[in-house]
Design a protein around this motif. Structure first.
Motif, mmCIF file in Angstrom:
data_model
loop_
_atom_site.group_PDB
_atom_site.id
_atom_site.type_symbol
_atom_site.label_atom_id
_atom_site.label_comp_id
_atom_site.label_asym_id
_atom_site.label_seq_id
_atom_site.Cartn_x
_atom_site.Cartn_y
_atom_site.Cartn_z
ATOM 1 N N VAL A 100 0.774 -0.994 -0.231
ATOM 2 C CA VAL A 100 -0.130 -0.057 0.247
ATOM 3 C C VAL A 100 0.765 0.856 -0.151
ATOM 4 O O VAL A 100 1.745 1.258 0.818
ATOM 5 N N ASP A 101 0.463 1.971 -0.737
ATOM 6 C CA ASP A 101 1.288 3.375 -0.916
ATOM 7 C C ASP A 101 1.389 4.455 0.896
ATOM 8 O O ASP A 101 -0.162 3.721 1.404
ATOM 9 N N PRO A 102 2.170 4.444 1.225
ATOM 10 C CA PRO A 102 2.816 4.984 2.600
ATOM 11 C C PRO A 102 1.698 5.873 2.615
ATOM 12 O O PRO A 102 1.625 5.946 4.203
ATOM 13 N N ARG A 103 1.161 7.070 2.458
ATOM 14 C CA ARG A 103 0.711 8.476 2.456
ATOM 15 C C ARG A 103 -0.336 7.894 2.360
ATOM 16 O O ARG A 103 -1.446 8.011 3.914
ATOM 17 N N LEU A 104 -1.067 7.571 1.755
ATOM 18 C CA LEU A 104 -2.371 7.020 2.454
ATOM 19 C C LEU A 104 -3.031 5.881 3.262
ATOM 20 O O LEU A 104 -3.634 6.347 3.898
ATOM 21 N N ASP A 105 -1.919 4.282 3.413
ATOM 22 C CA ASP A 105 -2.129 3.767 4.119
ATOM 23 C C ASP A 105 -1.700 4.395 5.439
ATOM 24 O O ASP A 105 -2.869 4.448 6.538
ATOM 25 N N THR A 106 -1.883 5.610 6.038
ATOM 26 C CA THR A 106 -1.226 6.424 7.102
ATOM 27 C C THR A 106 -2.461 6.791 7.163
ATOM 28 O O THR A 106 -3.694 7.378 8.355
ATOM 29 N N LEU A 107 -2.720 7.784 6.458
ATOM 30 C CA LEU A 107 -4.307 8.515 6.340
ATOM 31 C C LEU A 107 -4.883 7.755 6.976
ATOM 32 O O LEU A 107 -6.522 8.301 7.569
ATOM 33 N N TYR A 108 -5.779 6.253 6.187
ATOM 34 C CA TYR A 108 -6.075 5.799 6.291
ATOM 35 C C TYR A 108 -6.624 5.462 8.501
ATOM 36 O O TYR A 108 -8.189 6.015 8.425
ATOM 37 N N SER A 109 -5.030 5.348 8.378
ATOM 38 C CA SER A 109 -5.716 4.816 10.503
ATOM 39 C C SER A 109 -5.927 6.336 11.039
ATOM 40 O O SER A 109 -6.432 6.751 12.094
ATOM 41 N N ALA A 139 9.763 6.852 5.430
ATOM 42 C CA ALA A 139 9.099 7.972 6.299
ATOM 43 C C ALA A 139 9.065 8.911 6.526
ATOM 44 O O ALA A 139 8.218 9.305 6.881
ATOM 45 N N ASP A 140 9.481 9.609 5.673
ATOM 46 C CA ASP A 140 8.560 11.082 4.929
ATOM 47 C C ASP A 140 7.345 10.862 4.413
ATOM 48 O O ASP A 140 6.367 12.459 5.275
ATOM 49 N N ALA A 141 6.975 9.783 3.722
ATOM 50 C CA ALA A 141 5.624 9.929 3.340
ATOM 51 C C ALA A 141 4.684 9.898 4.578
ATOM 52 O O ALA A 141 4.039 10.320 4.714
ATOM 53 N N ILE A 142 5.083 9.138 5.123
ATOM 54 C CA ILE A 142 3.791 8.819 6.822
ATOM 55 C C ILE A 142 4.231 10.024 7.286
ATOM 56 O O ILE A 142 2.924 10.701 7.733
ATOM 57 N N ILE A 143 4.799 10.425 7.270
ATOM 58 C CA ILE A 143 5.382 11.857 8.567
ATOM 59 C C ILE A 143 4.964 12.611 7.977
ATOM 60 O O ILE A 143 3.247 13.959 8.456
ATOM 61 N N GLY A 144 4.641 13.524 6.484
ATOM 62 C CA GLY A 144 3.633 13.964 5.721
ATOM 63 C C GLY A 144 2.056 13.538 5.527
ATOM 64 O O GLY A 144 1.592 14.945 5.769
ATOM 65 N N ALA A 145 1.751 12.472 6.051
ATOM 66 C CA ALA A 145 0.292 12.383 6.217
ATOM 67 C C ALA A 145 0.110 13.501 7.425
ATOM 68 O O ALA A 145 -1.116 13.615 7.096
ATOM 69 N N TYR A 146 0.237 12.591 8.326
ATOM 70 C CA TYR A 146 0.371 13.356 9.685
ATOM 71 C C TYR A 146 0.486 14.504 9.845
ATOM 72 O O TYR A 146 -0.581 15.108 9.971
ATOM 73 N N THR A 147 1.094 15.617 9.375
ATOM 74 C CA THR A 147 0.549 16.618 9.090
ATOM 75 C C THR A 147 0.133 17.253 8.562
ATOM 76 O O THR A 147 -0.158 18.320 8.161
ATOM 77 N N ASP A 148 -0.120 16.874 7.136
ATOM 78 C CA ASP A 148 -0.966 17.616 6.231
ATOM 79 C C ASP A 148 -2.802 17.328 6.711
ATOM 80 O O ASP A 148 -3.030 18.368 6.748
ATOM 81 N N LEU A 149 -2.736 16.284 7.897
ATOM 82 C CA LEU A 149 -4.030 16.400 8.645
ATOM 83 C C LEU A 149 -4.149 16.762 9.537
ATOM 84 O O LEU A 149 -5.065 17.374 9.741
ATOM 85 N N GLY A 150 -2.312 17.500 9.940
ATOM 86 C CA GLY A 150 -2.479 18.656 10.708
ATOM 87 C C GLY A 150 -2.970 17.123 12.749
ATOM 88 O O GLY A 150 -2.588 18.023 13.815
ATOM 89 N N MET A 151 -2.428 16.407 12.668
ATOM 90 C CA MET A 151 -2.207 15.666 14.043
ATOM 91 C C MET A 151 -1.114 15.150 14.524
ATOM 92 O O MET A 151 0.148 15.222 13.738
ATOM 93 N N ARG A 152 -1.050 15.096 15.419
ATOM 94 C CA ARG A 152 0.846 15.358 16.209
ATOM 95 C C ARG A 152 0.970 13.700 15.838
ATOM 96 O O ARG A 152 0.497 12.702 16.308
ATOM 97 N N ALA A 153 2.719 13.722 15.638
ATOM 98 C CA ALA A 153 2.792 12.221 16.124
ATOM 99 C C ALA A 153 4.149 12.165 15.772
ATOM 100 O O ALA A 153 5.443 13.301 16.620
#
Length: 497
Positions: A100-109, A139-153
Motif C-alpha cells: 500500500v502507498d505509505p501516505r494513503l495507508d497512514t491517512l486511513y488509520s 518515513a517522510d511519506a508517513i510523517i508528511g501524511a500526519y502533518t498534512d492532516l494536522g495530527m501530532r505524531a
C-alpha cells in the motif's frame, strides 16, 4: 496571533494525584496560537476576549486529546490479507499483506484515530525494506501524511539487526528449511537487512529533517530483545544518551519471548536490557505481558513507563497482561491500539472501554481499574511516552491546545442518569459518533465527520481503486511464501514451552 475560545459545559482538565478527575464547569479555554494561555469562567472570558473565535458551546464536554501510545500501520493486516495468528506465526502470515502507498495507508488509520479523539500517535515503524534512501522516503511519506492532516505524531524507525523470522539467527533457521524455500526466504529477509550503522543514520537524518516541526517528534525504538544483538543494545543506549530522545521497546509480549530471554541470557529480558543502561524514565516497554513480579519491581525502581495493548494481546494470543498489578505498582501505564483494535479499527474510545472491562476479575474486593485510571492511561501517561511529554496530555496553561469536544446529547441520548460521574459515562458510553470537534495545536483537524485539510472520500477512493486491482506477481509470490513458512515456523517452536 489568532485567539480562540473553546467553550463547554464541563472541561476535564486531567486526573488529580488522588485519582479523582479534575473537572471545571461553565468554563472556557483561551487558545493563542497553538497553546492554551488561559482557562476561566465562560462569561468572564467572553467579555475579556470578545473578538476571539468561539468553538463548542452549550451541550459540550471538553477533554484532553487522547494518545494512542503504540501504533504501526494504516490499513490493518487483516484487511490486507493476514489472518489473526499467535504472534510468532503471524510474522510469516504477514507476508500475505498487500503493498500500500505509505501516505494513503497512514491517512486511513489517522482518520479513524482522530474521529475517536486521538490527537497524538506513537508511530512505531517496524519494517521498511530497501536502502537508506528508501527507508527515509517511506518515513517522510508517513510523517508528511500526519502533518498534512494536522495530527501530532511521535515517529520512530525500529532498530533490528537479527532474527528476522524466528527467534534464532536467520541463517540457522534457513538451514532447516526445504531446499526450495531457502533462496526465496533469504531474498525476502535480506530486503530488511539495512546495516545497523545505516539505521542509526536514519534516526539522525529524521531528527534533522523534522527538528523544527511542532507536530512531529522523532524517537528511538530498539525493537525487541530477540531482534537486537548486544551491539545494537549498546548503540541504542549510546544514542539515547547523546540525543536525549525517548525510547519505545517491545518486550515480553509472548511466553516464547520470555523463553528466548532465558535461553539467551539465563534470566530476564528486562534484567539484560537493564545491564546496558536502557531502563529509565525515558523508556517505554510495550506489552510486558510476561513480566514477572521481579521484572515489575525493576521497572518501578527504574521509573520505566509501560504501554498496555489490550486488543492486540487478545487477537494474537499473547495472553492477558496484569494491568491491575501494573497500576498498583505505581508505574505510569499508557494505552495503545497496536496494529488494530477488537473491531479491526482504531477506535480509541473502545480500546479504553475494553481495557477497563477486561481487567475486572471475579471477587467483590478484587482490584480493578477505575474509569479515571484508564482515562489517565489514554492521556497523561500516554503523553509521558512521547517526546512531547509535559506539553500534551492535560488541559493546562502553556500546553498545546490538543482538545476534544464531545456532544453530550449524542453521547447520552435518550437518557443518562446525572448521578453517574462524568468520566465513568464517557468511558462506558462514548463512541466516535459523539466526538464533534478535535483540535490539535489549536487548529480544528476534525469537525462533525469531516477533515478540513484532507479529502477523506478521495483518499478512500484511491485506496479502493489501488487494492481492487489484480495482485502483482510479487505479491502472489510473497503470500505463497508466507503460507509455506507457517509449518516450519510452528515446528521451530515445538519444544519451547
Amino acid at each position: 496571533m489568532t485567539q480562540k475560545l473553546i467553550i463547554a459545559d464541563h472541561i476535564i482538565t486531567g486526573i488529580n494525584a488522588d485519582g479523582s478527575p479534575a473537572i471545571m464547569d461553565d468554563t472556557a479555554i483561551l487558545v493563542e496560537g497553538s497553546r492554551i494561555s488561559e482557562i476561566g469562567p465562560t462569561a468572564d472570558m467572553r467579555r475579556a476576549y470578545s473578538g476571539a473565535e468561539e468553538i463548542g458551546g452549550r451541550g459540550r464536554v471538553a477533554m484532553p486529546g487522547l494518545i494512542n501510545a503504540h501504533h504501526h500501520v494504516g490499513l490493518t493486516p487483516f484487511q490486507l490479507g493476514a489472518r489473526d495468528q499467535p504472534l510468532e506465526l503471524w510474522f510469516p502470515e504477514r507476508l500475505a499483506m498487500r503493498d500500500v502507498d505509505p501516505r494513503l495507508d497512514t491517512l486511513y488509520s489517522a482518520f479513524e484515530m482522530l474521529a475517536s479523539g486521538v490527537t497524538t500517535v506513537q508511530h512505531l515503524h517496524s519494517r521498511a525494506p530497501g536502502d537508506t534512501e528508501a527507508v527515509l522516503s517511506r518515513a517522510d511519506a508517513i510523517i508528511g501524511a500526519y502533518t498534512d492532516l494536522g495530527m501530532r505524531a511521535s515517529y520512530s524507525f525500529a532498530f533490528r539487526d537479527q532474527c528476522r523470522m524466528v527467534y534464532a539467527a536467520d541463517e540457522d533457521f534457513i538451514a532447516t528449511l526445504p531446499a526450495e524455500l531457502r533462496g526465496p526466504v533469504w531474498t525476502y529477509l535480506s530486503s530488511f537487512g539495512l546495516p545497523l550503522e545505516e539505521q542509526i543514520a536514519v534516526f539522525h537524518s529524521l531528527q534533522d529533517r523534522w527538528a523544527d516541526q511542532d507536530l512531529i517528534g522523532i524517537q528511538l525504538a530498539p525493537s525487541n530483545l530477540h531482534w537486537l544483538s548486544d551491539k545494537a543494545l549498546e548503540s541504542a543506549a549510546r544514542l539515547a544518551d547523546e540525543s536525549g530522545a525517548p525510547m519505545h521497546m517491545h518486550l515480553l509480549e509472548t511466553p516464547y519471548q520470555a523463553e528466548y530471554a532465558r535461553r539467551r541470557t539465563g534470566g530476564s529480558a528486562l534484567a539484560h536490557v537493564d545491564s546496558f543502561g536502557l531502563l529509565g524514565p525515558d523508556l517505554t516497554v510495550g506489552h510486558g505481558v510476561w513480566m514477572t513480579d521481579d521484572d515489575l519491581e525493576l521497572v518501578a525502581d527504574r521509573g520505566v513507563c509501560l504501554c498496555h495493548n489490550c486488543s492486540s494481546n487478545l487477537r494474537l494470543k499473547s495472553g492477558r497482561a496484569d494491568l491491575n498489578g501494573f497500576l498498583s505498582s505505581g508505574v505510569p501505564v499508557a494505552l495503545g491500539i497496536d496494529e488494530a483494535g477488537l473491531n479491526d479499527d482504531r477506535d480509541m474510545l473502545q480500546e479504553m472501554r475494553l481495557a477497563m472491562t477486561l481487567h475486572r476479575p471475579a471477587g467483590h474486593d478484587a482490584p480493578f481499574p477505575s474509569a479515571s485510571d484508564i482515562f489517565r492511561m489514554a492521556t497523561e501517561h500516554g503523553a509521558a511516552t512521547t517526546p512531547f511529554g509535559q506539553s500534551i496530555g492535560k488541559i493546562a496553561r502553556g500546553r498545546f491546545a490538543d482538545v476534544v469536544l464531545l456532544n453530550w446529547n449524542a453521547l447520552t441520548y435518550p437518557y443518562q442518569d446525572p448521578a453517574i460521574p462524568l468520566v465513568d459515562v464517557i468511558l462506558r458510553r462514548a463512541k466516535p459518533a459523539s466526538v464533534e470537534t478535535v483540535l490539535v495545536g489549536g487548529a480544528i483537524v476534525y469537525h462533525q465527520g469531516t477533515f478540513p485539510a484532507v479529502d477523506k472520500a478521495a483518499v478512500l477512493d484511491q485506496l479502493s481503486q489501488h487494492l481492487r486491482r489484480q495482485k502483482a506477481p510479487a505479491e502472489v509470490e510473497q503470500r505463497n511464501l508466507g503460507y509455506a513458512l507457517l509449518d516450519p515456523v510452528r515446528d521451530f517452536y515445538n519444544d519451547w514451552l
